[in-house]
Design a protein around this motif. Sequence first.
Motif, mmCIF file in Angstrom:
data_model
loop_
_atom_site.group_PDB
_atom_site.id
_atom_site.type_symbol
_atom_site.label_atom_id
_atom_site.label_comp_id
_atom_site.label_asym_id
_atom_site.label_seq_id
_atom_site.Cartn_x
_atom_site.Cartn_y
_atom_site.Cartn_z
ATOM 1 N N PRO A 131 0.819 -1.226 0.000
ATOM 2 C CA PRO A 131 0.000 0.000 0.000
ATOM 3 C C PRO A 131 0.851 1.274 0.000
ATOM 4 O O PRO A 131 0.455 2.286 -0.575
ATOM 5 C CB PRO A 131 -0.809 -0.101 1.299
ATOM 6 C CG PRO A 131 -0.760 -1.530 1.696
ATOM 7 C CD PRO A 131 0.518 -2.076 1.154
ATOM 8 N N LEU A 132 2.033 1.200 0.615
ATOM 9 C CA LEU A 132 2.945 2.350 0.587
ATOM 10 C C LEU A 132 3.535 2.529 -0.810
ATOM 11 O O LEU A 132 3.599 3.642 -1.328
ATOM 12 C CB LEU A 132 4.065 2.168 1.616
ATOM 13 C CG LEU A 132 3.632 2.345 3.066
ATOM 14 C CD1 LEU A 132 4.538 1.583 4.002
ATOM 15 C CD2 LEU A 132 3.607 3.812 3.430
ATOM 16 N N PHE A 133 3.971 1.442 -1.423
ATOM 17 C CA PHE A 133 4.536 1.507 -2.774
ATOM 18 C C PHE A 133 3.525 2.068 -3.767
ATOM 19 O O PHE A 133 3.883 2.788 -4.702
ATOM 20 C CB PHE A 133 5.011 0.136 -3.245
ATOM 21 C CG PHE A 133 6.178 -0.428 -2.468
ATOM 22 C CD1 PHE A 133 7.087 0.383 -1.809
ATOM 23 C CD2 PHE A 133 6.365 -1.799 -2.394
ATOM 24 C CE1 PHE A 133 8.155 -0.150 -1.102
ATOM 25 C CE2 PHE A 133 7.433 -2.345 -1.702
ATOM 26 C CZ PHE A 133 8.333 -1.510 -1.047
ATOM 27 N N ALA A 134 2.245 1.737 -3.584
ATOM 28 C CA ALA A 134 1.193 2.207 -4.486
ATOM 29 C C ALA A 134 1.074 3.734 -4.485
ATOM 30 O O ALA A 134 0.593 4.319 -5.458
ATOM 31 C CB ALA A 134 -0.144 1.573 -4.115
ATOM 32 N N LEU A 135 1.529 4.372 -3.434
ATOM 33 C CA LEU A 135 1.485 5.832 -3.341
ATOM 34 C C LEU A 135 2.633 6.490 -4.104
ATOM 35 O O LEU A 135 2.701 7.716 -4.183
ATOM 36 C CB LEU A 135 1.510 6.262 -1.873
ATOM 37 C CG LEU A 135 0.315 5.784 -1.042
ATOM 38 C CD1 LEU A 135 0.531 6.081 0.434
ATOM 39 C CD2 LEU A 135 -0.974 6.413 -1.551
ATOM 40 N N GLN A 136 3.554 5.697 -4.624
ATOM 41 C CA GLN A 136 4.708 6.151 -5.404
ATOM 42 C C GLN A 136 5.549 7.202 -4.681
ATOM 43 O O GLN A 136 5.842 8.264 -5.227
ATOM 44 C CB GLN A 136 4.256 6.659 -6.761
ATOM 45 C CG GLN A 136 3.532 5.602 -7.562
ATOM 46 C CD GLN A 136 3.049 6.102 -8.900
ATOM 47 O OE1 GLN A 136 2.752 7.285 -9.065
ATOM 48 N NE2 GLN A 136 2.974 5.205 -9.852
ATOM 49 N N PRO A 137 5.971 6.890 -3.455
ATOM 50 C CA PRO A 137 6.793 7.856 -2.722
ATOM 51 C C PRO A 137 8.258 7.792 -3.154
ATOM 52 O O PRO A 137 8.711 6.795 -3.724
ATOM 53 C CB PRO A 137 6.656 7.379 -1.272
ATOM 54 C CG PRO A 137 6.559 5.892 -1.419
ATOM 55 C CD PRO A 137 5.741 5.680 -2.667
ATOM 56 N N GLU A 138 8.979 8.853 -2.866
ATOM 57 C CA GLU A 138 10.428 8.814 -3.017
ATOM 58 C C GLU A 138 11.068 8.380 -1.692
ATOM 59 O O GLU A 138 12.191 7.910 -1.681
ATOM 60 C CB GLU A 138 10.973 10.165 -3.467
ATOM 61 C CG GLU A 138 10.710 11.304 -2.488
ATOM 62 C CD GLU A 138 11.182 12.650 -2.997
ATOM 63 O OE1 GLU A 138 12.225 12.719 -3.664
ATOM 64 O OE2 GLU A 138 10.499 13.640 -2.724
#
Length: 131
Positions: free
Chosen positions: A59-66
């Motif tokens: 779910p964190l990766f889906a937010l496309q964070p740096e």
Amino acid sequence: MQLVHEQPDFEFFLRGADGRGARVNDRRLDASFIVAPDRLLEHWPVTDALTLRVGDLEPLFALQPELVLLGCGETQAFPPQDVLAACLTRGIGLEAMTNAAAARTFNVLAGEGRRVAAGFIIGTTGAGDPT
């Protein structure tokens, strides 16, 4: 002296966090959650940084964070090596810290317009109310 109340230019702001809960905007959260400047995902099913699995980060990766901030509760802990490697292979930084430190860091980075996402693990031993 004139005091000016500044409003953040992002939707979700952490007012405090510890191992027992957090305050996001004016809401008290008592279960693990994920937050980004424009998104709040409640009921993240993670209870311990030491047993975190790569799938827990989807779910964190889906937010496309740096950068991913991992609030580990009242005390700092480090996730397993395969979790760290999963972030690195995606070009995403991961910083593990206490919930209080993660809340402060999230607000600073979000205020700078950075693509940050944070996972907060709630339910660990802690003292004090984060508000």
